[in-house]
Enzyme design. Structure first.
Site, PDB file in Angstrom:
ATOM      1  CB  CYS A 185      72.440  18.796  15.657  1.00 23.81           C
ATOM      2  SG  CYS A 185      72.982  17.329  15.064  1.00 23.81           S
ATOM      3  NE  ARG A 220      74.667  18.786  19.007  1.00 24.63           N
ATOM      4  CZ  ARG A 220      74.895  19.800  18.949  1.00 24.63           C
ATOM      5  NH1 ARG A 220      74.619  20.606  20.415  1.00 24.63           N
ATOM      6  NH2 ARG A 220      75.373  20.677  18.103  1.00 24.63           N
TER       7      ARG A 220
END
Lengths: 287, 115
Positions: free
Chosen positions: A243, A248
């Site tokens: 990410c 994430r």
């Protein structure tokens, strides 16, 4: 364990809010809130008995830009009263992103029984369950890691080689705007932006949130399989998730490795903030 | 995105993805228009949450000023109410409907806030 959770490849890594509520007093279980911003999360209220991991300070080495060292991890576990045999349940702010990052670090340092609260802090509060500001007193332990699994972590040299291989698939879990190169960082954090916007050549964009339902619990296994396989992310390949800074992508790493049971899933925590700033590396823009 | 509150402009330092609405609410009291922050449907970005936007707006309120926040999930409501309670703001109104809520905050005068 619910039928939906049982259907996942490794269902033991996930617990429900009901399970947590039933184990609040269980001495073999340590509940840990992992926050990016404790001042607007843990410090305002947390699950009774939960201890805090401050993501920025506790699980990272901000000087080296690295995950916490083995010695640092051992000290952290000791401070939180965690033993190697403790069942650790993680949850946190920002929709469990930083909790899954911590989960990934726990696995790198070989903690055997670590689990994630399905739906996290958001679901616990949504269900109107008890919250407290009381910080528990824990008895410190002496913790020793048993092995380090660096196979879970991708570094720049291997990604810069792997992205060209047919048997490797990169999954970019950022928003479409970040993937396309329209934005490089949240405007509130301009110093964290990359020099260039776009994505690693060949990566597919599957935003992390597509793996969760409205209440932040994970989608059923069939839907997850369809989501990833439909974009060529199949278990016969080595999967590298990334990410911007790796949190994430640890959420998607968790989904692919533990819920779908893909054999080789690696999180690239250098992510776009490293790739996008590195001289000479190719990028793609747009869809 | 810029919203205008009276004569003051207020720039939302968020991306288009996380764009937040800040509008002048209807005046309920003679002191003037009230700002409204709408967090519904807004997503966390990496390191930036909609709740922080509302907190920043609360911090910029003048003493005695009011802010209305529309939240989309109970976690946001919980966070904002708790934060306000600890930081010298009064929760004047709280209307919940399912997961959404409308909260009206007032920044206490210095004396009332114990400052």
């Amino acid at each position: 364990m619910s039928t939906a959770i049982k259907a996942y490849a490794v269902p033991e890594v996930l617990v429900s809010t009901d399970w947590v509520a039933q184990h609040l007093q269980d001495p073999s279980v340590r509940i840990v809130e992992v926050d990016y911003e404790p001042e607007t999360a843990y410090q305002l209220g947390h699950i009774p008995g939960a201890v805090l991991i401050n993501w920025k300070q506790d699980i990272n080495d901000t000087v080296r830009r690295d995950i916490v060292s083995k010695e640092g991890f051992e000290k952290l576990m000791g401070r939180l009263g965690i033993k190697p045999e403790t069942t650790v349940v993680l949850y946190g702010d920002f929709r469990n992103w930083f909790a899954t990052y911590a989960f990934w670090v726990f696995k790198i340092y070989g903690h055997k029984d670590v689990r994630l609260l399905n739906g996290g802090r958001r679901k616990w509060i949504d269900e109107g369950r008890e919250m407290t500001e009381e910080v528990p007193t824990v008895e410190p332990t002496t913790y020793r890691c048993h092995g380090i699994d660096l196979g879970l972590r991708a570094f720049l040299p291997e990604v810069s080689y792997a992205y060209q291989r047919d048997d490797v698939k990169l999954v970019d879990v950022r928003s479409p705007a970040e993937f396309k190169g329209e934005i490089t960082a949240p405007p509130e954090y301009p110093t964290e932006a990359a020099q260039r916007g776009g994505h690693i050549p060949g990566a597919v964009n599957i935003p992390w949130a597509q793996a969760v339902a409205d209440d932040d619990t994970f989608k059923p296994v069939d839907e997850l399989r369809q989501l990833y396989e439909g974009k060529g992310v199949t278990p016969d390949k080595t999967i590298i998730t990334y990410c911007r800074i790796g949190e994430r992508s640890s959420h998607t790493w968790f989904v692919l490795k533990y819920l779908l049971g893909y054999p080789t899933v690696i999180n690239y925590d250098g992510s776009w903030s490293e790739w996008g700033n590195t001289v000479g590396l190719p990028i793609e823009k747009g869809e | 995105m810029k919203g205008r509150v009276g004569e003051a402009s207020f720039e939302a330092a968020m991306s288009t993805e996380a764009e937040l609405t800040l509008t002048a609410g209807e005046a309920s009291e003679p002191r003037g228009p009230r700002m409204v922050v709408d967090l519904r449907g807004r997503e966390e970005m990496c390191g930036a949450s909609p709740v922080n936007f509302a907190i920043r707006a609360l911090k910029e309120l003048p003493l005695g000023g009011e802010l209305e926040v529309l939240t989309g999930v109970r976690e946001q409501t919980f966070t904002l109410v708790q934060w306000a309670r600890k930081n010298g703001y009064e929760v004047c109104e709280l209307e919940e409907s399912g997961r959404e809520a409308r909260i009206r905050f007032r920044r206490r005068a210095a004396k009332a806030a114990g400052l």
